[in-house]
Design a protein around this motif. Sequence first.
Motif, PDB file in Angstrom:
ATOM      1  N   THR A  31       4.381  11.391  -6.003  1.00  0.00           N
ATOM      2  CA  THR A  31       5.589  11.137  -5.230  1.00  0.00           C
ATOM      3  C   THR A  31       5.173  10.348  -3.997  1.00  0.00           C
ATOM      4  N   ILE A  32       5.654   9.128  -3.888  1.00  0.00           N
ATOM      5  CA  ILE A  32       5.260   8.269  -2.762  1.00  0.00           C
ATOM      6  C   ILE A  32       5.908   8.781  -1.487  1.00  0.00           C
ATOM      7  N   GLU A  33       5.072   9.016  -0.478  1.00  0.00           N
ATOM      8  CA  GLU A  33       5.557   9.506   0.807  1.00  0.00           C
ATOM      9  C   GLU A  33       5.604   8.416   1.865  1.00  0.00           C
ATOM     10  N   ARG A  34       4.665   7.466   1.788  1.00  0.00           N
ATOM     11  CA  ARG A  34       4.610   6.378   2.759  1.00  0.00           C
ATOM     12  C   ARG A  34       4.227   5.093   2.041  1.00  0.00           C
ATOM     13  N   ALA A  35       4.712   3.988   2.560  1.00  0.00           N
ATOM     14  CA  ALA A  35       4.355   2.676   2.021  1.00  0.00           C
ATOM     15  C   ALA A  35       4.273   1.683   3.174  1.00  0.00           C
ATOM     16  N   ALA A  36       3.426   0.682   3.001  1.00  0.00           N
ATOM     17  CA  ALA A  36       3.267  -0.358   4.018  1.00  0.00           C
ATOM     18  C   ALA A  36       2.930  -1.673   3.334  1.00  0.00           C
ATOM     19  N   THR A  37       3.300  -2.764   3.975  1.00  0.00           N
ATOM     20  CA  THR A  37       2.912  -4.080   3.485  1.00  0.00           C
ATOM     21  C   THR A  37       1.799  -4.610   4.379  1.00  0.00           C
ATOM     22  N   LEU A  38       0.937  -5.426   3.781  1.00  0.00           N
ATOM     23  CA  LEU A  38      -0.174  -6.004   4.523  1.00  0.00           C
ATOM     24  C   LEU A  38      -0.401  -7.424   4.032  1.00  0.00           C
ATOM     25  N   MET A  60      -8.983  12.937   2.157  1.00  0.00           N
ATOM     26  CA  MET A  60      -8.326  11.655   2.416  1.00  0.00           C
ATOM     27  C   MET A  60      -8.553  11.209   3.858  1.00  0.00           C
ATOM     28  N   ASN A  61      -8.381  12.112   4.807  1.00  0.00           N
ATOM     29  CA  ASN A  61      -8.586  11.752   6.215  1.00  0.00           C
ATOM     30  C   ASN A  61     -10.020  11.313   6.468  1.00  0.00           C
ATOM     31  N   ASP A  62     -10.930  11.836   5.686  1.00  0.00           N
ATOM     32  CA  ASP A  62     -12.332  11.495   5.847  1.00  0.00           C
ATOM     33  C   ASP A  62     -12.674  10.141   5.234  1.00  0.00           C
ATOM     34  N   GLY A  63     -11.990   9.757   4.142  1.00  0.00           N
ATOM     35  CA  GLY A  63     -12.424   8.583   3.411  1.00  0.00           C
ATOM     36  C   GLY A  63     -11.408   7.476   3.185  1.00  0.00           C
ATOM     37  N   LYS A  64     -10.254   7.529   3.849  1.00  0.00           N
ATOM     38  CA  LYS A  64      -9.221   6.538   3.549  1.00  0.00           C
ATOM     39  C   LYS A  64      -9.458   5.194   4.196  1.00  0.00           C
ATOM     40  N   GLY A  65     -10.250   5.144   5.236  1.00  0.00           N
ATOM     41  CA  GLY A  65     -10.492   3.866   5.919  1.00  0.00           C
ATOM     42  C   GLY A  65      -9.255   3.402   6.662  1.00  0.00           C
ATOM     43  N   LEU A  66      -9.359   2.289   7.361  1.00  0.00           N
ATOM     44  CA  LEU A  66      -8.236   1.757   8.133  1.00  0.00           C
ATOM     45  C   LEU A  66      -7.136   1.186   7.255  1.00  0.00           C
ATOM     46  N   VAL A  67      -7.476   0.785   6.046  1.00  0.00           N
ATOM     47  CA  VAL A  67      -6.500   0.158   5.153  1.00  0.00           C
ATOM     48  C   VAL A  67      -5.364   1.128   4.821  1.00  0.00           C
ATOM     49  N   PHE A  68      -5.688   2.376   4.569  1.00  0.00           N
ATOM     50  CA  PHE A  68      -4.663   3.363   4.203  1.00  0.00           C
ATOM     51  C   PHE A  68      -4.288   4.256   5.384  1.00  0.00           C
ATOM     52  N   GLU A  69      -4.507   3.806   6.593  1.00  0.00           N
ATOM     53  CA  GLU A  69      -4.178   4.524   7.822  1.00  0.00           C
ATOM     54  C   GLU A  69      -2.777   4.106   8.292  1.00  0.00           C
ATOM     55  N   PHE A  70      -1.768   4.669   7.682  1.00  0.00           N
ATOM     56  CA  PHE A  70      -0.389   4.374   8.087  1.00  0.00           C
ATOM     57  C   PHE A  70       0.494   5.558   7.801  1.00  0.00           C
ATOM     58  N   LEU A  83       0.855  -1.194   0.000  1.00  0.00           N
ATOM     59  CA  LEU A  83       0.000   0.000   0.000  1.00  0.00           C
ATOM     60  C   LEU A  83       0.888   1.241   0.000  1.00  0.00           C
ATOM     61  N   THR A  84       0.486   2.264  -0.765  1.00  0.00           N
ATOM     62  CA  THR A  84       1.261   3.507  -0.797  1.00  0.00           C
ATOM     63  C   THR A  84       0.342   4.713  -0.677  1.00  0.00           C
ATOM     64  N   VAL A  85       0.925   5.820  -0.201  1.00  0.00           N
ATOM     65  CA  VAL A  85       0.247   7.119  -0.143  1.00  0.00           C
ATOM     66  C   VAL A  85       1.238   8.135  -0.681  1.00  0.00           C
ATOM     67  N   GLY A  86       0.794   8.995  -1.603  1.00  0.00           N
ATOM     68  CA  GLY A  86       1.686  10.004  -2.166  1.00  0.00           C
ATOM     69  C   GLY A  86       0.940  11.199  -2.715  1.00  0.00           C
ATOM     70  N   HIS A  87       1.661  12.285  -2.938  1.00  0.00           N
ATOM     71  CA  HIS A  87       1.083  13.501  -3.519  1.00  0.00           C
ATOM     72  C   HIS A  87       1.284  13.500  -5.031  1.00  0.00           C
ATOM     73  N   GLY A  88       0.253  13.898  -5.759  1.00  0.00           N
ATOM     74  CA  GLY A  88       0.318  13.993  -7.211  1.00  0.00           C
ATOM     75  C   GLY A  88      -1.047  13.800  -7.835  1.00  0.00           C
ATOM     76  N   ASP A  89      -1.133  14.055  -9.142  1.00  0.00           N
ATOM     77  CA  ASP A  89      -2.403  13.950  -9.853  1.00  0.00           C
ATOM     78  C   ASP A  89      -2.779  12.519 -10.210  1.00  0.00           C
ATOM     79  N   SER A  90      -1.786  11.655 -10.355  1.00  0.00           N
ATOM     80  CA  SER A  90      -2.066  10.277 -10.769  1.00  0.00           C
ATOM     81  C   SER A  90      -1.002   9.343 -10.196  1.00  0.00           C
ATOM     82  N   ARG A  91      -1.229   8.064 -10.392  1.00  0.00           N
ATOM     83  CA  ARG A  91      -0.263   7.068  -9.934  1.00  0.00           C
ATOM     84  C   ARG A  91       1.100   7.298 -10.590  1.00  0.00           C
ATOM     85  N   ALA A  92       1.099   7.619 -11.864  1.00  0.00           N
ATOM     86  CA  ALA A  92       2.344   7.773 -12.618  1.00  0.00           C
ATOM     87  C   ALA A  92       3.142   9.004 -12.201  1.00  0.00           C
ATOM     88  N   THR A  93       2.458  10.059 -11.746  1.00  0.00           N
ATOM     89  CA  THR A  93       3.158  11.301 -11.433  1.00  0.00           C
ATOM     90  C   THR A  93       3.264  11.589  -9.942  1.00  0.00           C
TER      91      THR A  93
END
Length: 146
Positions: free
Chosen positions: A58-65, A136-146, A46-56
């Motif tokens: 910048t990944i800021e955080r990543a986690a394995t599940l 994002m804080n409103d709708g990310k759910g527990l899955v992307f809470e890292f 799982l990743t979280v990053g800033h940008g308009d799309s997956r391709a552009t």
Amino acid sequence: MRYITGGIALGAALVLGTLATTAQATAAPAQPSRSGGLYAQSELVLTVGHGDSRATSTIERAATLSCRPTATGSHPAPRAACAQLRAASGDFGKVTGVVSNRVCTKEWNPIVVTADGVWEGRRVSYTYTFANSCAMNDGKGLVFEF
């Protein structure tokens, strides 16, 4: 004498053949047993990053599940995240598509979340773009809470 020599030669050949086969079987590396197919049943990155799309983005955080056989990984709350995914039948859209009454600004500062891997034997590649950190804080759910 001729028959005895032939018998000894045959016996020696059988013994050497058996030893060679045993040596090959011993030297062969043990193959790991797999009961669930080629991939693990539930392994995600799982990743979280800033940008308009997956391709552009910048990944800021990543986690394995990993959810099978037990909930593990670098995710801070693997049990809760796996429980949320099971409740959504592995549909990440149900996880990120939660609507609440929270009021957020209309600022466009996109945050992209991704999930790649295998969920219950199915290949998964999911991307969702939130308009900003409030959304994002409103709708990310527990899955992307890292």
